[in-house]
Design a protein around this motif. Structure first.
Motif, PDB file in Angstrom:
ATOM      1  N   ARG A  44      -5.510 -20.572 -41.152  1.00 16.48           N
ATOM      2  CA  ARG A  44      -6.057 -21.597 -40.277  1.00 16.48           C
ATOM      3  C   ARG A  44      -5.989 -21.145 -38.811  1.00 16.48           C
ATOM      4  O   ARG A  44      -4.953 -20.714 -38.322  1.00 16.48           O
ATOM      5  CB  ARG A  44      -5.297 -22.907 -40.449  1.00 16.48           C
ATOM      6  N   VAL A  45      -7.121 -21.275 -38.115  1.00 14.64           N
ATOM      7  CA  VAL A  45      -7.180 -20.997 -36.685  1.00 14.64           C
ATOM      8  C   VAL A  45      -7.336 -22.335 -35.971  1.00 14.64           C
ATOM      9  O   VAL A  45      -8.342 -23.019 -36.124  1.00 14.64           O
ATOM     10  CB  VAL A  45      -8.360 -20.061 -36.337  1.00 14.64           C
ATOM     11  N   GLU A  46      -6.325 -22.710 -35.198  1.00 14.76           N
ATOM     12  CA  GLU A  46      -6.311 -24.032 -34.564  1.00 14.76           C
ATOM     13  C   GLU A  46      -7.169 -24.080 -33.300  1.00 14.76           C
ATOM     14  O   GLU A  46      -7.800 -25.103 -33.007  1.00 14.76           O
ATOM     15  CB  GLU A  46      -4.876 -24.440 -34.231  1.00 14.76           C
ATOM     16  N   LYS A  47      -7.186 -22.965 -32.528  1.00 16.09           N
ATOM     17  CA  LYS A  47      -7.946 -22.942 -31.279  1.00 16.09           C
ATOM     18  C   LYS A  47      -8.630 -21.581 -31.096  1.00 16.09           C
ATOM     19  O   LYS A  47      -8.099 -20.543 -31.498  1.00 16.09           O
ATOM     20  CB  LYS A  47      -7.039 -23.199 -30.066  1.00 16.09           C
ATOM     21  N   PHE A  48      -9.810 -21.610 -30.486  1.00 23.40           N
ATOM     22  CA  PHE A  48     -10.522 -20.407 -30.072  1.00 23.40           C
ATOM     23  C   PHE A  48     -10.992 -20.665 -28.651  1.00 23.40           C
ATOM     24  O   PHE A  48     -11.916 -21.448 -28.441  1.00 23.40           O
ATOM     25  CB  PHE A  48     -11.717 -20.147 -30.991  1.00 23.40           C
ATOM     26  N   TYR A  49     -10.361 -19.987 -27.677  1.00 26.33           N
ATOM     27  CA  TYR A  49     -10.637 -20.298 -26.273  1.00 26.33           C
ATOM     28  C   TYR A  49     -11.019 -19.077 -25.450  1.00 26.33           C
ATOM     29  O   TYR A  49     -10.401 -18.007 -25.563  1.00 26.33           O
ATOM     30  CB  TYR A  49      -9.420 -20.966 -25.622  1.00 26.33           C
ATOM     31  N   LEU A  50     -12.050 -19.274 -24.635  1.00 26.50           N
ATOM     32  CA  LEU A  50     -12.354 -18.358 -23.539  1.00 26.50           C
ATOM     33  C   LEU A  50     -11.620 -18.898 -22.319  1.00 26.50           C
ATOM     34  O   LEU A  50     -11.841 -20.054 -21.929  1.00 26.50           O
ATOM     35  CB  LEU A  50     -13.860 -18.315 -23.277  1.00 26.50           C
ATOM     36  N   PHE A  51     -10.749 -18.085 -21.739  1.00 29.79           N
ATOM     37  CA  PHE A  51      -9.864 -18.483 -20.640  1.00 29.79           C
ATOM     38  C   PHE A  51      -8.780 -19.449 -21.166  1.00 29.79           C
ATOM     39  O   PHE A  51      -8.894 -19.999 -22.257  1.00 29.79           O
ATOM     40  CB  PHE A  51     -10.621 -19.106 -19.465  1.00 29.79           C
ATOM     41  N   PHE A  52      -7.734 -19.591 -20.371  1.00 31.38           N
ATOM     42  CA  PHE A  52      -6.591 -20.404 -20.803  1.00 31.38           C
ATOM     43  C   PHE A  52      -6.762 -21.861 -20.381  1.00 31.38           C
ATOM     44  O   PHE A  52      -7.286 -22.159 -19.299  1.00 31.38           O
ATOM     45  CB  PHE A  52      -5.290 -19.823 -20.242  1.00 31.38           C
ATOM     46  N   ASP A  53      -6.287 -22.748 -21.235  1.00 34.68           N
ATOM     47  CA  ASP A  53      -6.526 -24.184 -21.042  1.00 34.68           C
ATOM     48  C   ASP A  53      -5.236 -24.951 -20.766  1.00 34.68           C
ATOM     49  O   ASP A  53      -5.035 -26.038 -21.298  1.00 34.68           O
ATOM     50  CB  ASP A  53      -7.208 -24.770 -22.282  1.00 34.68           C
ATOM     51  N   TYR A  54      -4.379 -24.408 -19.939  1.00 31.73           N
ATOM     52  CA  TYR A  54      -3.109 -25.080 -19.633  1.00 31.73           C
ATOM     53  C   TYR A  54      -3.379 -26.483 -19.073  1.00 31.73           C
ATOM     54  O   TYR A  54      -4.083 -26.644 -18.077  1.00 31.73           O
ATOM     55  CB  TYR A  54      -2.308 -24.247 -18.630  1.00 31.73           C
ATOM     56  N   LYS A  55      -2.845 -27.483 -19.732  1.00 34.47           N
ATOM     57  CA  LYS A  55      -2.970 -28.910 -19.370  1.00 34.47           C
ATOM     58  C   LYS A  55      -4.347 -29.504 -19.677  1.00 34.47           C
ATOM     59  O   LYS A  55      -4.449 -30.628 -20.146  1.00 34.47           O
ATOM     60  CB  LYS A  55      -2.631 -29.142 -17.892  1.00 34.47           C
ATOM     61  N   PHE A  56      -5.436 -28.762 -19.370  1.00 34.03           N
ATOM     62  CA  PHE A  56      -6.754 -29.302 -19.695  1.00 34.03           C
ATOM     63  C   PHE A  56      -7.765 -28.170 -19.831  1.00 34.03           C
ATOM     64  O   PHE A  56      -7.503 -27.027 -19.449  1.00 34.03           O
ATOM     65  CB  PHE A  56      -7.217 -30.304 -18.633  1.00 34.03           C
ATOM     66  N   SER A  57      -8.932 -28.492 -20.414  1.00 34.32           N
ATOM     67  CA  SER A  57      -9.989 -27.507 -20.600  1.00 34.32           C
ATOM     68  C   SER A  57     -11.273 -28.006 -19.963  1.00 34.32           C
ATOM     69  O   SER A  57     -11.475 -29.208 -19.777  1.00 34.32           O
ATOM     70  CB  SER A  57     -10.208 -27.242 -22.091  1.00 34.32           C
ATOM     71  N   LEU A  58     -12.163 -27.070 -19.629  1.00 37.90           N
ATOM     72  CA  LEU A  58     -13.445 -27.435 -19.040  1.00 37.90           C
ATOM     73  C   LEU A  58     -14.401 -27.972 -20.102  1.00 37.90           C
ATOM     74  O   LEU A  58     -15.123 -28.939 -19.869  1.00 37.90           O
ATOM     75  CB  LEU A  58     -14.062 -26.221 -18.341  1.00 37.90           C
ATOM     76  N   LEU A  59     -14.402 -27.315 -21.241  1.00 36.38           N
ATOM     77  CA  LEU A  59     -15.224 -27.734 -22.371  1.00 36.38           C
ATOM     78  C   LEU A  59     -14.435 -27.549 -23.658  1.00 36.38           C
ATOM     79  O   LEU A  59     -13.649 -26.604 -23.769  1.00 36.38           O
ATOM     80  CB  LEU A  59     -16.508 -26.904 -22.448  1.00 36.38           C
ATOM     81  N   LYS A  60     -14.658 -28.427 -24.635  1.00 35.29           N
ATOM     82  CA  LYS A  60     -14.030 -28.228 -25.936  1.00 35.29           C
ATOM     83  C   LYS A  60     -14.776 -29.035 -26.990  1.00 35.29           C
ATOM     84  O   LYS A  60     -15.355 -30.086 -26.709  1.00 35.29           O
ATOM     85  CB  LYS A  60     -12.551 -28.612 -25.908  1.00 35.29           C
ATOM     86  N   LYS A  61     -14.764 -28.494 -28.204  1.00 39.56           N
ATOM     87  CA  LYS A  61     -15.386 -29.168 -29.333  1.00 39.56           C
ATOM     88  C   LYS A  61     -14.693 -28.706 -30.604  1.00 39.56           C
ATOM     89  O   LYS A  61     -14.524 -27.499 -30.819  1.00 39.56           O
ATOM     90  CB  LYS A  61     -16.880 -28.859 -29.404  1.00 39.56           C
ATOM     91  N   LYS A  62     -14.317 -29.655 -31.442  1.00 36.96           N
ATOM     92  CA  LYS A  62     -13.629 -29.317 -32.683  1.00 36.96           C
ATOM     93  C   LYS A  62     -14.631 -29.263 -33.822  1.00 36.96           C
ATOM     94  O   LYS A  62     -15.401 -30.192 -34.046  1.00 36.96           O
ATOM     95  CB  LYS A  62     -12.533 -30.332 -32.995  1.00 36.96           C
ATOM     96  N   ILE A  63     -14.611 -28.123 -34.518  1.00 40.31           N
ATOM     97  CA  ILE A  63     -15.456 -27.928 -35.690  1.00 40.31           C
ATOM     98  C   ILE A  63     -14.547 -27.513 -36.834  1.00 40.31           C
ATOM     99  O   ILE A  63     -13.923 -26.445 -36.790  1.00 40.31           O
ATOM    100  CB  ILE A  63     -16.527 -26.853 -35.440  1.00 40.31           C
ATOM    101  N   GLY A  64     -14.443 -28.348 -37.838  1.00 38.93           N
ATOM    102  CA  GLY A  64     -13.519 -28.089 -38.930  1.00 38.93           C
ATOM    103  C   GLY A  64     -12.091 -28.147 -38.448  1.00 38.93           C
ATOM    104  O   GLY A  64     -11.681 -29.109 -37.777  1.00 38.93           O
ATOM    105  N   ASP A  65     -11.307 -27.126 -38.747  1.00 40.59           N
ATOM    106  CA  ASP A  65      -9.898 -27.080 -38.328  1.00 40.59           C
ATOM    107  C   ASP A  65      -9.725 -26.449 -36.946  1.00 40.59           C
ATOM    108  O   ASP A  65      -8.608 -26.402 -36.429  1.00 40.59           O
ATOM    109  CB  ASP A  65      -9.071 -26.273 -39.339  1.00 40.59           C
ATOM    110  N   THR A  66     -10.812 -25.946 -36.359  1.00 40.01           N
ATOM    111  CA  THR A  66     -10.703 -25.155 -35.128  1.00 40.01           C
ATOM    112  C   THR A  66     -11.303 -25.883 -33.935  1.00 40.01           C
ATOM    113  O   THR A  66     -12.409 -26.422 -34.012  1.00 40.01           O
ATOM    114  CB  THR A  66     -11.405 -23.791 -35.295  1.00 40.01           C
ATOM    115  N   GLU A  67     -10.552 -25.870 -32.821  1.00 39.18           N
ATOM    116  CA  GLU A  67     -11.055 -26.393 -31.554  1.00 39.18           C
ATOM    117  C   GLU A  67     -11.571 -25.217 -30.725  1.00 39.18           C
ATOM    118  O   GLU A  67     -10.825 -24.303 -30.407  1.00 39.18           O
ATOM    119  CB  GLU A  67      -9.937 -27.112 -30.798  1.00 39.18           C
ATOM    120  N   TYR A  68     -12.854 -25.267 -30.380  1.00 42.94           N
ATOM    121  CA  TYR A  68     -13.474 -24.229 -29.569  1.00 42.94           C
ATOM    122  C   TYR A  68     -13.597 -24.747 -28.140  1.00 42.94           C
ATOM    123  O   TYR A  68     -13.969 -25.910 -27.927  1.00 42.94           O
ATOM    124  CB  TYR A  68     -14.859 -23.872 -30.100  1.00 42.94           C
ATOM    125  N   GLY A  69     -13.283 -23.896 -27.161  1.00 39.00           N
ATOM    126  CA  GLY A  69     -13.351 -24.398 -25.800  1.00 39.00           C
ATOM    127  C   GLY A  69     -13.338 -23.317 -24.736  1.00 39.00           C
ATOM    128  O   GLY A  69     -13.199 -22.119 -25.021  1.00 39.00           O
TER     129      GLY A  69
END
Length: 447
Positions: A44-69
């Motif tokens: 299971r991959v919980e997150k897939f992020y471009l750049f780090f999202d400490y405290k908040f993210s600019l964009l994010k969307k959850k598809i299946g088990d993974t949050e992309y942002g």
């Protein structure tokens, strides 16, 4: 003046845009190198992020088990894999019984493939880009006979028998494809002999010490050979001593401090040694005049002649099949050269030479060029692949070392040890990041 600053801001914007685009492209593909094998092995991959999202993210969307942002801190990116101690330092799930979809539940060989996926992608990507560059744009090079006026030689290399005006015809007994690569071959590739034709017409093979690269590094002579060019001014920097004194583009310098010169390098050498004002005799529109200039503290006056090449540049196009071989060769030599120079990082001088984001951004040209963009991106991809293989716990290489240890000994390091190792590695990386970017800031203000 306004035009000058607008131009400078535009150049910075173009450099920054290329850097961010290249970095984003490399990060996403590197993380895909971890993501794809993780999915193949049903991890299971919980997150897939471009750049780090400490405290908040600019964009994010959850598809299946993974949050992309997309995060807001442009220092890299990451995939958060369930049951793995990584840079997120989320250890709560490790207190629970291992689940079949977690990283820690997978066989060691699967974990090894997941961890190596990112660097494998980096190396393959570098090769593919070099193949594309060779096929689409071909290669520019300078044959030995293409250096019209020969090379200017640094004083420290004249003790080996070299003279100003030498034309280099062979490296270690072989004719080079590009003779202007001589400095790179000396510093990184173990070049120990050069065959030259002196200005008097005599040919001579001159030998160099085996540690010539170390000699260049210690003396700070990274370009002992430079192509001789005519002393014609191409650029006068705005608000520089040269502009204030009245120098103009296309002025030809014929003497410095009453010493006649024939080449730009002679002007540079005399100016660098001058302790006071320098007097230039120049020719402009057929008229000779003298101009006295007060140099800056670094002994420069704000002129260049970078477009006076002094050499004939040739071009070679490659078929698709030829580009595969040439692209692989370029990628392999890029990696070899980077490994060869990496040893200098561990010297006192090397520590102050490490560059951060500003240094990397400045590699990109001030005008948009797709060939340069892809060439630099290929280099960065291979560099990132190598750097991520270093055995530092917070990097892929650290995870690989621990996994190999488990595979060889049959004993898996306990989670507490891995947690402390991750923290230690993270602190090392933060220290290196601060050092590199601190060097950038010091250089920025000192220049």
């Amino acid at each position: 003046m306004r035009f000058y600053f607008e131009k400078t801001y535009m150049e910075i914007l173009i450099k920054a845009s290329q850097f961010i685009l290249s970095l984003s492209f490399l990060i996403v593909l590197h993380e895909l190198g971890h993501f794809i094998p993780a999915k193949i092995f049903k991890t299971r991959v919980e997150k897939f992020y471009l750049f780090f999202d400490y405290k908040f993210s600019l964009l994010k969307k959850k598809i299946g088990d993974t949050e992309y942002g997309i995060g807001w801190i442009p220092l890299g990116g990451y995939v958060k894999i369930s049951g793995m101690i990584d840079e997120s330092m989320d250890t709560e799930q490790l207190k629970q019984p291992a689940q079949p979809w977690e990283f820690r539940s997978k066989p060691a060989w699967q974990r090894l493939i997941i961890m190596l996926g990112g660097v494998v992608v980096n190396f393959i990507l570098g090769i593919l880009i070099y193949i594309m560059i060779t096929f689409v744009w071909g290669i520019d090079f300078v044959k030995p006979e293409g250096v019209k006026e020969g090379f200017a030689v640094h004083e420290s290399f004249k003790e080996f028998g070299f003279r100003d005006g030498d034309k280099i015809i062979k490296f270690n007994g072989e004719t080079p494809l590009d003779v202007t690569d001589v400095n790179k071959h000396l510093f990184l590739r173990g070049l120990t002999s050069l065959e030259v034709i002196h200005e008097d017409g005599n040919t001579e093979v001159l030998n160099l010490p085996e540690n010539v690269g170390d000699v260049m590094w210690e003396k700070g002579v990274m370009e002992p050979f430079s192509v001789r060019t005519l002393p014609v001014i191409d650029t006068v920097v705005v608000a520089s001593p040269a502009e204030k004194a009245g120098l103009l583009k296309n002025d030809k310098i014929i003497a410095v401090n009453n010493t006649p010169i024939n080449y730009w390098q002679e002007f540079s050498a005399i100016a660098a040694k001058s302790e006071n004002d320098i007097t230039l005799d120049i020719q402009r529109d057929g008229i000779t005049k003298s101009i006295t200039i007060t140099p800056r503290e670094d002994k420069t006056i704000g002129v260049s002649n970078y477009r006076q090449s002094g050499m004939t540049i040739e071009h070679k196009d490659y078929s698709f099949l030829e580009s595969i071989s040439k692209g692989n060769s370029l990628a392999i030599w890029t990696l070899k050269d980077y490994i060869s120079q990496f040893k200098y990082v561990f010297t006192k001088k090397g520590a102050t030479s490490i560059g951060g984001f500003i240094a990397i951004g400045n590699i990109f040209p001030a005008t948009w060029s797709w060939s340069s963009f892809w060439s630099i991106t290929a280099f960065l991809s291979i560099m990132l692949g190598f750097m991520n293989l270093l055995p530092i716990p917070a990097l892929d290489g650290g995870h690989v070392v621990f996994t190999l240890y488990e595979m060889i000994t049959g004993r898996k390091p306990n989670d507490k040890f891995l947690e402390y190792a991750q923290i230690t590695g993270f602190l090392i990386l933060i220290a290196l990041l601060l050092l590199a970017n601190g060097n950038d800031i010091v250089k920025l203000f000192s220049s």
